[in-house]
Design a protein around this motif. Structure first.
Motif, PDB file in Angstrom:
ATOM      1  N   VAL A  90      29.449  -0.033  -1.863  1.00  0.00           N
ATOM      2  CA  VAL A  90      29.629   1.222  -1.123  1.00  0.00           C
ATOM      3  C   VAL A  90      28.291   1.922  -0.895  1.00  0.00           C
ATOM      4  CG1 VAL A  90      30.666   3.520  -1.216  1.00  0.00           C
ATOM      5  CG2 VAL A  90      31.991   1.527  -1.930  1.00  0.00           C
ATOM      6  N   LYS A  91      27.401   1.902  -1.890  1.00  0.00           N
ATOM      7  CA  LYS A  91      26.121   2.587  -1.776  1.00  0.00           C
ATOM      8  C   LYS A  91      25.184   1.887  -0.806  1.00  0.00           C
ATOM      9  CE  LYS A  91      22.779   5.427  -2.977  1.00  0.00           C
ATOM     10  NZ  LYS A  91      22.822   6.871  -2.634  1.00  0.00           N
ATOM     11  N   ASN A  92      25.117   0.570  -0.873  1.00  0.00           N
ATOM     12  CA  ASN A  92      24.135  -0.174  -0.088  1.00  0.00           C
ATOM     13  C   ASN A  92      24.677  -0.708   1.233  1.00  0.00           C
ATOM     14  OD1 ASN A  92      21.623  -0.610  -2.024  1.00  0.00           O
ATOM     15  ND2 ASN A  92      23.454  -0.874  -3.280  1.00  0.00           N
ATOM     16  N   PHE A  93      25.988  -0.907   1.315  1.00  0.00           N
ATOM     17  CA  PHE A  93      26.587  -1.458   2.536  1.00  0.00           C
ATOM     18  C   PHE A  93      27.807  -0.626   2.936  1.00  0.00           C
ATOM     19  CE2 PHE A  93      25.062  -4.925  -0.223  1.00  0.00           C
ATOM     20  CZ  PHE A  93      23.953  -5.320   0.510  1.00  0.00           C
ATOM     21  N   PRO A  94      27.584   0.625   3.350  1.00  0.00           N
ATOM     22  CA  PRO A  94      28.722   1.509   3.664  1.00  0.00           C
ATOM     23  C   PRO A  94      29.581   0.989   4.812  1.00  0.00           C
ATOM     24  CG  PRO A  94      26.632   2.459   4.397  1.00  0.00           C
ATOM     25  CD  PRO A  94      26.289   1.283   3.543  1.00  0.00           C
ATOM     26  N   ASN A  95      28.992   0.203   5.722  1.00  0.00           N
ATOM     27  CA  ASN A  95      29.787  -0.321   6.834  1.00  0.00           C
ATOM     28  C   ASN A  95      30.827  -1.341   6.383  1.00  0.00           C
ATOM     29  OD1 ASN A  95      28.290   1.219   8.634  1.00  0.00           O
ATOM     30  ND2 ASN A  95      26.798  -0.411   9.011  1.00  0.00           N
ATOM     31  N   MET A  96      30.601  -1.948   5.239  1.00  0.00           N
ATOM     32  CA  MET A  96      31.574  -2.913   4.717  1.00  0.00           C
ATOM     33  C   MET A  96      32.754  -2.224   4.051  1.00  0.00           C
ATOM     34  SD  MET A  96      29.310  -5.936   3.004  1.00  0.00           S
ATOM     35  CE  MET A  96      28.176  -6.929   3.982  1.00  0.00           C
ATOM     36  N   LYS A 134      31.261 -13.795   0.716  1.00  0.00           N
ATOM     37  CA  LYS A 134      29.972 -14.061   0.082  1.00  0.00           C
ATOM     38  C   LYS A 134      28.885 -14.213   1.142  1.00  0.00           C
ATOM     39  CE  LYS A 134      27.552 -17.834  -2.270  1.00  0.00           C
ATOM     40  NZ  LYS A 134      27.689 -19.131  -2.951  1.00  0.00           N
ATOM     41  N   GLU A 135      29.156 -14.987   2.186  1.00  0.00           N
ATOM     42  CA  GLU A 135      28.163 -15.210   3.235  1.00  0.00           C
ATOM     43  C   GLU A 135      27.819 -13.912   3.951  1.00  0.00           C
ATOM     44  OE1 GLU A 135      30.072 -18.154   5.562  1.00  0.00           O
ATOM     45  OE2 GLU A 135      29.501 -19.832   4.249  1.00  0.00           O
ATOM     46  N   GLN A 136      28.826 -13.092   4.209  1.00  0.00           N
ATOM     47  CA  GLN A 136      28.583 -11.810   4.866  1.00  0.00           C
ATOM     48  C   GLN A 136      27.735 -10.901   3.987  1.00  0.00           C
ATOM     49  OE1 GLN A 136      32.142  -9.625   5.764  1.00  0.00           O
ATOM     50  NE2 GLN A 136      31.038  -7.882   6.679  1.00  0.00           N
ATOM     51  N   LEU A 137      28.015 -10.903   2.685  1.00  0.00           N
ATOM     52  CA  LEU A 137      27.272 -10.049   1.761  1.00  0.00           C
ATOM     53  C   LEU A 137      25.821 -10.518   1.638  1.00  0.00           C
ATOM     54  CD1 LEU A 137      27.253  -7.724  -0.192  1.00  0.00           C
ATOM     55  CD2 LEU A 137      28.157  -9.237  -1.958  1.00  0.00           C
ATOM     56  N   LEU A 138      25.599 -11.831   1.551  1.00  0.00           N
ATOM     57  CA  LEU A 138      24.235 -12.351   1.460  1.00  0.00           C
ATOM     58  C   LEU A 138      23.454 -12.076   2.742  1.00  0.00           C
ATOM     59  CD1 LEU A 138      24.811 -15.779  -0.324  1.00  0.00           C
ATOM     60  CD2 LEU A 138      23.832 -13.697  -1.296  1.00  0.00           C
ATOM     61  N   LYS A 139      24.114 -12.203   3.877  1.00  0.00           N
ATOM     62  CA  LYS A 139      23.454 -11.908   5.150  1.00  0.00           C
ATOM     63  C   LYS A 139      23.040 -10.445   5.211  1.00  0.00           C
ATOM     64  CE  LYS A 139      24.150 -11.985  10.157  1.00  0.00           C
ATOM     65  NZ  LYS A 139      25.110 -12.264  11.265  1.00  0.00           N
ATOM     66  N   SER A 140      23.938  -9.559   4.816  1.00  0.00           N
ATOM     67  CA  SER A 140      23.617  -8.129   4.823  1.00  0.00           C
ATOM     68  C   SER A 140      22.502  -7.822   3.827  1.00  0.00           C
ATOM     69  CB  SER A 140      24.865  -7.310   4.476  1.00  0.00           C
ATOM     70  OG  SER A 140      25.891  -7.527   5.430  1.00  0.00           O
ATOM     71  N   THR A 141      22.479  -8.531   2.708  1.00  0.00           N
ATOM     72  CA  THR A 141      21.423  -8.339   1.712  1.00  0.00           C
ATOM     73  C   THR A 141      20.062  -8.715   2.282  1.00  0.00           C
ATOM     74  OG1 THR A 141      22.970  -8.743  -0.111  1.00  0.00           O
ATOM     75  CG2 THR A 141      20.620  -9.018  -0.575  1.00  0.00           C
ATOM     76  N   ARG A 142      20.009  -9.847   2.997  1.00  0.00           N
ATOM     77  CA  ARG A 142      18.746 -10.268   3.598  1.00  0.00           C
ATOM     78  C   ARG A 142      18.274  -9.267   4.648  1.00  0.00           C
ATOM     79  NH1 ARG A 142      21.356 -15.417   3.202  1.00  0.00           N
ATOM     80  NH2 ARG A 142      22.073 -15.250   5.347  1.00  0.00           N
ATOM     81  N   GLU A 143      19.203  -8.716   5.409  1.00  0.00           N
ATOM     82  CA  GLU A 143      18.836  -7.759   6.453  1.00  0.00           C
ATOM     83  C   GLU A 143      18.350  -6.443   5.848  1.00  0.00           C
ATOM     84  OE1 GLU A 143      22.395  -7.519   8.718  1.00  0.00           O
ATOM     85  OE2 GLU A 143      22.022  -9.387   9.836  1.00  0.00           O
ATOM     86  N   LYS A 144      18.988  -5.998   4.771  1.00  0.00           N
ATOM     87  CA  LYS A 144      18.611  -4.721   4.152  1.00  0.00           C
ATOM     88  C   LYS A 144      17.325  -4.850   3.338  1.00  0.00           C
ATOM     89  CE  LYS A 144      20.589  -0.946   1.392  1.00  0.00           C
ATOM     90  NZ  LYS A 144      20.375   0.055   2.436  1.00  0.00           N
ATOM     91  N   GLN A 145      17.101  -6.018   2.752  1.00  0.00           N
ATOM     92  CA  GLN A 145      15.892  -6.370   1.997  1.00  0.00           C
ATOM     93  C   GLN A 145      15.831  -5.726   0.616  1.00  0.00           C
ATOM     94  OE1 GLN A 145      12.438  -5.753   4.446  1.00  0.00           O
ATOM     95  NE2 GLN A 145      12.916  -7.479   5.772  1.00  0.00           N
ATOM     96  N   GLN A 146      16.163  -4.443   0.494  1.00  0.00           N
ATOM     97  CA  GLN A 146      16.116  -3.805  -0.826  1.00  0.00           C
ATOM     98  C   GLN A 146      17.479  -3.232  -1.181  1.00  0.00           C
ATOM     99  OE1 GLN A 146      13.647  -0.285  -1.503  1.00  0.00           O
ATOM    100  NE2 GLN A 146      13.044  -1.121  -3.478  1.00  0.00           N
ATOM    101  N   ILE A 147      18.002  -3.683  -2.352  1.00  0.00           N
ATOM    102  CA  ILE A 147      19.289  -3.224  -2.855  1.00  0.00           C
ATOM    103  C   ILE A 147      19.032  -2.442  -4.134  1.00  0.00           C
ATOM    104  CG2 ILE A 147      21.636  -3.931  -3.473  1.00  0.00           C
ATOM    105  CD1 ILE A 147      20.748  -4.788  -0.687  1.00  0.00           C
ATOM    106  N   THR A 148      19.754  -1.335  -4.322  1.00  0.00           N
ATOM    107  CA  THR A 148      19.524  -0.503  -5.510  1.00  0.00           C
ATOM    108  C   THR A 148      20.833  -0.197  -6.224  1.00  0.00           C
ATOM    109  OG1 THR A 148      19.692   1.560  -4.231  1.00  0.00           O
ATOM    110  CG2 THR A 148      17.491   0.566  -4.476  1.00  0.00           C
ATOM    111  N   TYR A 149      20.707   0.138  -7.490  1.00  0.00           N
ATOM    112  CA  TYR A 149      21.823   0.647  -8.288  1.00  0.00           C
ATOM    113  C   TYR A 149      21.298   1.834  -9.086  1.00  0.00           C
ATOM    114  CZ  TYR A 149      25.400   1.033 -11.882  1.00  0.00           C
ATOM    115  OH  TYR A 149      26.381   1.510 -12.724  1.00  0.00           O
TER     116      TYR A 149
END
Length: 221
Positions: A90-96, A134-149
């Motif tokens: 929710v924090k890093n990928f609100p569109n999902m 999983k593939e959608q999440l990894l793709k979004s991770t590569r596009e965002k580049q930095q993920i935080t918690y």
């Protein structure tokens, strides 16, 4: 003279007989070696098939897994691991939204027990219900580049088999040199290296192909 000729003839016949026996023994040994070689080859083939089957089974088990690296120890006891994963999404990928977060089958820390000598927190393995999530999440991770918690950088990556991890490690030295040369290298799934060269993205699956390409490019040699 006749006696000498007869003696020589008998000697030659004895030699021929021993040669024949030796040839028969050699032939038997060759047959045994051929049988042994065939047995070894069949054994190697069976081992290869077994290894392939185990690898395929292992990869199928891991095909929907996501690794989360960097979540502090103890967070899952307070909130539960599913809740942590939901917060990351929710924090890093609100569109999902929460669609992927609700498709979690299993969450666990690996290894199971804390190693007091380990300075970094254990990884968290998320098993999703669908590989496309999983593939959608990894793709979004590569596009965002930095993920935080909670403001701390973390990493999301695929759960790799041992063979793929070894293949990725083999790129380490080249990756390090390319990074120093500002070629913007990246390791792609499963074990490919990509980098930017003369404004284009180049991608290679093994070192030999990279060597062949670099021989024509003085800047890479």
């Amino acid at each position: 003279m006749n006696n000498i000729i007869t003696e020589k003839k008998n000697t030659l016949e004895g030699i021929n007989s021993r040669i024949t026996e030796a040839e028969e023994r050699i032939s038997e040994l060759e047959d045994r070696m051929f049988e042994f070689t065939a047995i070894e080859q069949n054994k190697e083939k069976r081992m290869k098939r077994n290894e392939d089957s185990i690898r395929e089974l292992w990869d199928n088990i891991k095909c929907t897994n996501i690794y989360i690296i960097g979540i502090p120890e103890g967070e899952e006891r307070e909130k539960g691991p599913e809740r942590i994963f939901e917060e990351v999404i929710v924090k890093n990928f609100p569109n999902m939204g929460k669609d992927i977060a609700t498709q979690v089958w299993e969450v666990q820390r690996v290894p199971d027990r804390i190693n007091p000598r380990r300075n970094t927190p254990r990884h968290t393995v998320i098993k999703l219900a669908k590989i496309k999530d999983k593939e959608q999440l990894l793709k979004s991770t590569r596009e965002k580049q930095q993920i935080t918690y909670k403001g701390t950088p973390i990493r999301l990556t695929a759960d790799f088999s041992g063979e793929i991890l070894q293949a990725r490690r083999e790129w380490h030295d080249i990756f390090k040199v390319m990074k120093g040369k500002n070629l913007q290298p990246r390791l792609l799934y499963s074990a490919r290296i990509s980098f930017r060269f003369n404004g284009e993205i180049k991608s290679f699956t093994d070192k030999q192909k990279l060597r062949e390409f670099s021989t024509t490019k003085p800047a890479l040699q």
